[in-house]
Design a protein around this motif. Structure first.
Motif, PDB file in Angstrom:
ATOM      1  N   ILE A 322     -48.857 -25.470 -29.952  1.00  0.00           N
ATOM      2  CA  ILE A 322     -49.311 -24.115 -29.628  1.00  0.00           C
ATOM      3  C   ILE A 322     -48.106 -23.299 -29.182  1.00  0.00           C
ATOM      4  O   ILE A 322     -47.342 -23.713 -28.309  1.00  0.00           O
ATOM      5  CB  ILE A 322     -50.375 -24.155 -28.518  1.00  0.00           C
ATOM      6  N   VAL A 323     -47.941 -22.132 -29.790  1.00  0.00           N
ATOM      7  CA  VAL A 323     -46.786 -21.283 -29.477  1.00  0.00           C
ATOM      8  C   VAL A 323     -47.083 -20.354 -28.302  1.00  0.00           C
ATOM      9  O   VAL A 323     -46.215 -20.065 -27.484  1.00  0.00           O
ATOM     10  CB  VAL A 323     -46.371 -20.463 -30.721  1.00  0.00           C
ATOM     11  N   GLY A 324     -48.326 -19.892 -28.179  1.00  0.00           N
ATOM     12  CA  GLY A 324     -48.676 -18.901 -27.150  1.00  0.00           C
ATOM     13  C   GLY A 324     -49.086 -19.534 -25.834  1.00  0.00           C
ATOM     14  O   GLY A 324     -48.533 -20.552 -25.412  1.00  0.00           O
ATOM     15  N   TYR A 325     -50.108 -18.956 -25.214  1.00  0.00           N
ATOM     16  CA  TYR A 325     -50.539 -19.467 -23.910  1.00  0.00           C
ATOM     17  C   TYR A 325     -51.704 -20.435 -24.070  1.00  0.00           C
ATOM     18  O   TYR A 325     -52.476 -20.378 -25.040  1.00  0.00           O
ATOM     19  CB  TYR A 325     -50.905 -18.321 -22.954  1.00  0.00           C
ATOM     20  N   TRP A 326     -51.815 -21.339 -23.115  1.00  0.00           N
ATOM     21  CA  TRP A 326     -52.882 -22.347 -23.129  1.00  0.00           C
ATOM     22  C   TRP A 326     -53.116 -22.811 -21.696  1.00  0.00           C
ATOM     23  O   TRP A 326     -52.170 -23.232 -21.020  1.00  0.00           O
ATOM     24  CB  TRP A 326     -52.485 -23.540 -23.995  1.00  0.00           C
ATOM     25  N   ILE A 327     -54.350 -22.686 -21.245  1.00  0.00           N
ATOM     26  CA  ILE A 327     -54.707 -23.193 -19.913  1.00  0.00           C
ATOM     27  C   ILE A 327     -55.994 -23.989 -20.030  1.00  0.00           C
ATOM     28  O   ILE A 327     -56.996 -23.510 -20.576  1.00  0.00           O
ATOM     29  CB  ILE A 327     -54.910 -22.039 -18.894  1.00  0.00           C
ATOM     30  N   ASP A 328     -55.954 -25.213 -19.537  1.00  0.00           N
ATOM     31  CA  ASP A 328     -57.153 -26.040 -19.432  1.00  0.00           C
ATOM     32  C   ASP A 328     -57.722 -25.774 -18.039  1.00  0.00           C
ATOM     33  O   ASP A 328     -57.131 -26.168 -17.035  1.00  0.00           O
ATOM     34  CB  ASP A 328     -56.761 -27.507 -19.599  1.00  0.00           C
ATOM     35  N   ILE A 329     -58.855 -25.069 -17.968  1.00  0.00           N
ATOM     36  CA  ILE A 329     -59.379 -24.636 -16.670  1.00  0.00           C
ATOM     37  C   ILE A 329     -60.164 -25.791 -16.042  1.00  0.00           C
ATOM     38  O   ILE A 329     -61.392 -25.835 -16.079  1.00  0.00           O
ATOM     39  CB  ILE A 329     -60.237 -23.360 -16.811  1.00  0.00           C
ATOM     40  N   GLY A 330     -59.429 -26.735 -15.475  1.00  0.00           N
ATOM     41  CA  GLY A 330     -60.053 -27.903 -14.872  1.00  0.00           C
ATOM     42  C   GLY A 330     -60.097 -27.853 -13.359  1.00  0.00           C
ATOM     43  O   GLY A 330     -60.971 -28.455 -12.732  1.00  0.00           O
ATOM     44  N   GLN A 331     -59.143 -27.121 -12.771  1.00  0.00           N
ATOM     45  CA  GLN A 331     -59.049 -27.070 -11.314  1.00  0.00           C
ATOM     46  C   GLN A 331     -58.947 -25.616 -10.842  1.00  0.00           C
ATOM     47  O   GLN A 331     -58.737 -24.711 -11.644  1.00  0.00           O
ATOM     48  CB  GLN A 331     -57.831 -27.867 -10.849  1.00  0.00           C
ATOM     49  N   HIS A 332     -59.080 -25.433  -9.552  1.00  0.00           N
ATOM     50  CA  HIS A 332     -59.102 -24.071  -8.995  1.00  0.00           C
ATOM     51  C   HIS A 332     -57.823 -23.298  -9.325  1.00  0.00           C
ATOM     52  O   HIS A 332     -57.883 -22.099  -9.635  1.00  0.00           O
ATOM     53  CB  HIS A 332     -59.325 -24.125  -7.477  1.00  0.00           C
ATOM     54  N   GLN A 333     -56.666 -23.968  -9.269  1.00  0.00           N
ATOM     55  CA  GLN A 333     -55.418 -23.265  -9.558  1.00  0.00           C
ATOM     56  C   GLN A 333     -55.346 -22.838 -11.022  1.00  0.00           C
ATOM     57  O   GLN A 333     -54.849 -21.757 -11.343  1.00  0.00           O
ATOM     58  CB  GLN A 333     -54.204 -24.147  -9.206  1.00  0.00           C
ATOM     59  N   ASP A 334     -55.866 -23.687 -11.927  1.00  0.00           N
ATOM     60  CA  ASP A 334     -55.916 -23.323 -13.352  1.00  0.00           C
ATOM     61  C   ASP A 334     -56.755 -22.064 -13.545  1.00  0.00           C
ATOM     62  O   ASP A 334     -56.392 -21.168 -14.318  1.00  0.00           O
ATOM     63  CB  ASP A 334     -56.542 -24.456 -14.179  1.00  0.00           C
ATOM     64  N   TYR A 335     -57.879 -22.004 -12.835  1.00  0.00           N
ATOM     65  CA  TYR A 335     -58.784 -20.852 -12.948  1.00  0.00           C
ATOM     66  C   TYR A 335     -58.073 -19.591 -12.451  1.00  0.00           C
ATOM     67  O   TYR A 335     -58.144 -18.527 -13.084  1.00  0.00           O
ATOM     68  CB  TYR A 335     -60.050 -21.144 -12.149  1.00  0.00           C
ATOM     69  N   LYS A 336     -57.339 -19.715 -11.337  1.00  0.00           N
ATOM     70  CA  LYS A 336     -56.588 -18.560 -10.810  1.00  0.00           C
ATOM     71  C   LYS A 336     -55.516 -18.116 -11.799  1.00  0.00           C
ATOM     72  O   LYS A 336     -55.302 -16.912 -12.014  1.00  0.00           O
ATOM     73  CB  LYS A 336     -55.947 -18.930  -9.469  1.00  0.00           C
ATOM     74  N   ASN A 337     -54.828 -19.080 -12.417  1.00  0.00           N
ATOM     75  CA  ASN A 337     -53.784 -18.736 -13.398  1.00  0.00           C
ATOM     76  C   ASN A 337     -54.378 -17.988 -14.587  1.00  0.00           C
ATOM     77  O   ASN A 337     -53.810 -16.993 -15.056  1.00  0.00           O
ATOM     78  CB  ASN A 337     -53.078 -20.004 -13.893  1.00  0.00           C
ATOM     79  N   ALA A 338     -55.520 -18.468 -15.064  1.00  0.00           N
ATOM     80  CA  ALA A 338     -56.176 -17.815 -16.207  1.00  0.00           C
ATOM     81  C   ALA A 338     -56.630 -16.406 -15.835  1.00  0.00           C
ATOM     82  O   ALA A 338     -56.511 -15.470 -16.635  1.00  0.00           O
ATOM     83  CB  ALA A 338     -57.369 -18.658 -16.673  1.00  0.00           C
ATOM     84  N   GLN A 339     -57.133 -16.243 -14.607  1.00  0.00           N
ATOM     85  CA  GLN A 339     -57.576 -14.908 -14.159  1.00  0.00           C
ATOM     86  C   GLN A 339     -56.391 -13.947 -14.097  1.00  0.00           C
ATOM     87  O   GLN A 339     -56.555 -12.738 -14.344  1.00  0.00           O
ATOM     88  CB  GLN A 339     -58.247 -15.020 -12.779  1.00  0.00           C
ATOM     89  N   GLU A 340     -55.212 -14.456 -13.798  1.00  0.00           N
ATOM     90  CA  GLU A 340     -54.026 -13.613 -13.739  1.00  0.00           C
ATOM     91  C   GLU A 340     -53.590 -13.209 -15.147  1.00  0.00           C
ATOM     92  O   GLU A 340     -53.250 -12.050 -15.407  1.00  0.00           O
ATOM     93  CB  GLU A 340     -52.883 -14.360 -13.033  1.00  0.00           C
ATOM     94  N   ILE A 341     -53.626 -14.156 -16.082  1.00  0.00           N
ATOM     95  CA  ILE A 341     -53.207 -13.878 -17.457  1.00  0.00           C
ATOM     96  C   ILE A 341     -54.140 -12.881 -18.131  1.00  0.00           C
ATOM     97  O   ILE A 341     -53.695 -11.955 -18.822  1.00  0.00           O
ATOM     98  CB  ILE A 341     -53.143 -15.185 -18.291  1.00  0.00           C
ATOM     99  N   VAL A 342     -55.452 -13.023 -17.894  1.00  0.00           N
ATOM    100  CA  VAL A 342     -56.416 -12.184 -18.611  1.00  0.00           C
ATOM    101  C   VAL A 342     -56.263 -10.704 -18.224  1.00  0.00           C
ATOM    102  O   VAL A 342     -56.607  -9.816 -19.007  1.00  0.00           O
ATOM    103  CB  VAL A 342     -57.865 -12.676 -18.359  1.00  0.00           C
ATOM    104  N   LYS A 343     -55.704 -10.445 -17.064  1.00  0.00           N
ATOM    105  CA  LYS A 343     -55.472  -9.043 -16.639  1.00  0.00           C
ATOM    106  C   LYS A 343     -54.499  -8.326 -17.563  1.00  0.00           C
ATOM    107  O   LYS A 343     -54.516  -7.105 -17.670  1.00  0.00           O
ATOM    108  CB  LYS A 343     -54.894  -9.022 -15.207  1.00  0.00           C
ATOM    109  N   HIS A 344     -53.630  -9.101 -18.217  1.00  0.00           N
ATOM    110  CA  HIS A 344     -52.571  -8.491 -19.023  1.00  0.00           C
ATOM    111  C   HIS A 344     -52.844  -8.575 -20.519  1.00  0.00           C
ATOM    112  O   HIS A 344     -51.981  -8.288 -21.340  1.00  0.00           O
ATOM    113  CB  HIS A 344     -51.234  -9.185 -18.713  1.00  0.00           C
ATOM    114  N   ILE A 345     -54.062  -8.986 -20.877  1.00  0.00           N
ATOM    115  CA  ILE A 345     -54.418  -9.107 -22.291  1.00  0.00           C
ATOM    116  C   ILE A 345     -55.398  -8.005 -22.646  1.00  0.00           C
ATOM    117  O   ILE A 345     -56.400  -7.821 -21.976  1.00  0.00           O
ATOM    118  CB  ILE A 345     -55.040 -10.489 -22.579  1.00  0.00           C
ATOM    119  N   HIS A 346     -55.121  -7.305 -23.716  1.00  0.00           N
ATOM    120  CA  HIS A 346     -55.991  -6.207 -24.140  1.00  0.00           C
ATOM    121  C   HIS A 346     -56.751  -6.599 -25.381  1.00  0.00           C
ATOM    122  O   HIS A 346     -56.223  -7.236 -26.249  1.00  0.00           O
ATOM    123  CB  HIS A 346     -55.167  -4.945 -24.412  1.00  0.00           C
TER     124      HIS A 346
END
Length: 346
Positions: A322-346
């Protein structure tokens, strides 16, 4: 085609009418000119009209005199490669013509990444223990990420790659998923739910589908947040005649010391602070449906079990980083990371 009915105009219409129509479809800025038999005979843009005026045409002239008669289109039965070629040429709207040359469908290539001949299954039955208490009353795939649930990001991405039939395997609080998406009609697709009476692992639910109608299928976990290129994974799997293609995540390890290579107690070489790259399983797979008969019926069975079976039988299994971003939302920190990334995606 309903979405693009405003883009249709007669080749005998006046250019003034065409200009009015173009004003009504500012998003695409392309009209499709058809003849009396409703066959596509040309395309028309603002640029074509401007060039026509420069070459002496007037407001009383018809669309036929302004339109481009050499245009990009595909016929029914087109391939993924045809679609990819159009996208690489910068085509925005791609008409699909039937045997009579009439428009059957129009694809907006800004919204569609590809048209993959795949059905898909999303694994969404897990309990999400590590995300408690968030998952006490909400199944993990339905946790919000930006303005929609995690699983909806994946469904919408599958749709953008042309996948129109999706199975969702459900167990824990699966009613919430079924209530939210229904039969998929609101998204223009078909969704079928596979209920697990007992946990079936990451591949066991595949045995509960009576028949897949495509030569390959896409299987993925529901709790991923990624911009994986499904087309690239599919094409590499097919081109290499693989029975399974696995999306992988490059994982780099940096060693902060000088590392010796040795034979017994003799030093044979030295690597100063080497960097090693390994590849981790990303939870996204393309499977040739011919391997599905290896999966035991309604039994706990992981996709890695199938992988090991295929490798042991010398069947081709490939990986695709995978060239782009990838997060396996398994733990609380993963969920926080994904919430941060989604803010910058249109």
């Amino acid at each position: 085609m309903n979405e693009f009915s405003k883009n249709i105009i007669s080749h005998n219409a006046s250019v003034i009418e065409a200009m009015k129509k173009l004003n009504e479809v500012p998003g695409s800025l392309t009209l499709f000119a058809v003849n009396e038999q409703q066959q596509l005979v040309g395309t028309l843009t603002d640029g074509d009209i401007r060039r026509g005026f420069i070459h002496g045409l007037s407001l009383t002239d018809t669309v036929e005199k302004f339109m481009l008669k050499s245009f990009h289109k595909v016929n029914n039965g087109f391939t993924v490669h045809d679609f990819k070629t159009a996208r690489e040429k910068g085509i925005r709207l791609l008409p699909v013509l039937n045997d009579k040359g009439q428009i059957e469908k129009v694809y907006d290539l800004k919204k569609r990444q590809s048209i993959l001949p795949l059905e898909a299954m999303i694994m969404a039955g897990g309990r999400g223990e590590r995300l408690r208490p968030l998952t006490d009353k909400t199944p993990k795939p339905m946790l919000p990420l930006g303005n929609k649930p995690i699983i909806e990001h994946n469904i919408d991405r599958l749709i953008s790659f042309g996948i129109e039939k999706i199975y969702i395997s459900v167990k824990y609080l699966g009613e919430q998923i079924e209530d939210y998406f229904g039969d998929g009609a609101s998204k223009g697709i078909q969704i079928e739910y596979i209920w697990e009476d007992q946990p079936l692992g990451t591949a066991g639910a595949l045995s509960l589908v009576k028949k897949f109608n495509t030569k390959h299928i896409l299987l993925m976990n529901s709790d991923l947040f990624t911009d994986t290129d499904f087309e690239d994974l599919y094409l590499n799997t097919v081109q290499q005649n693989a029975f399974m293609g696995v999306a992988t995540v490059p994982y780099t390890t940096k060693v902060p010391y000088g590392i010796f290579t040795t034979t017994e107690n003799q030093i044979t070489g030295l690597k100063e602070k080497p960097i090693y790259t390994n590849y981790a399983n990303a939870g996204i797979y393309i499977l040739n449906t011919s391997v599905l008969n290896k999966i035991p019926q309604n039994t706990f069975y992981n996709i890695t079990d199938l992988m090991e079976q295929l490798i042991a039988a010398n069947q081709i299994v490939i990986h695709n980083p995978i060239v782009g971003y990838w997060i396996d939302i398994g733990q609380h920190q993963d969920y926080k990371n994904a919430q941060e990334i989604v803010k910058h995606i249109h």
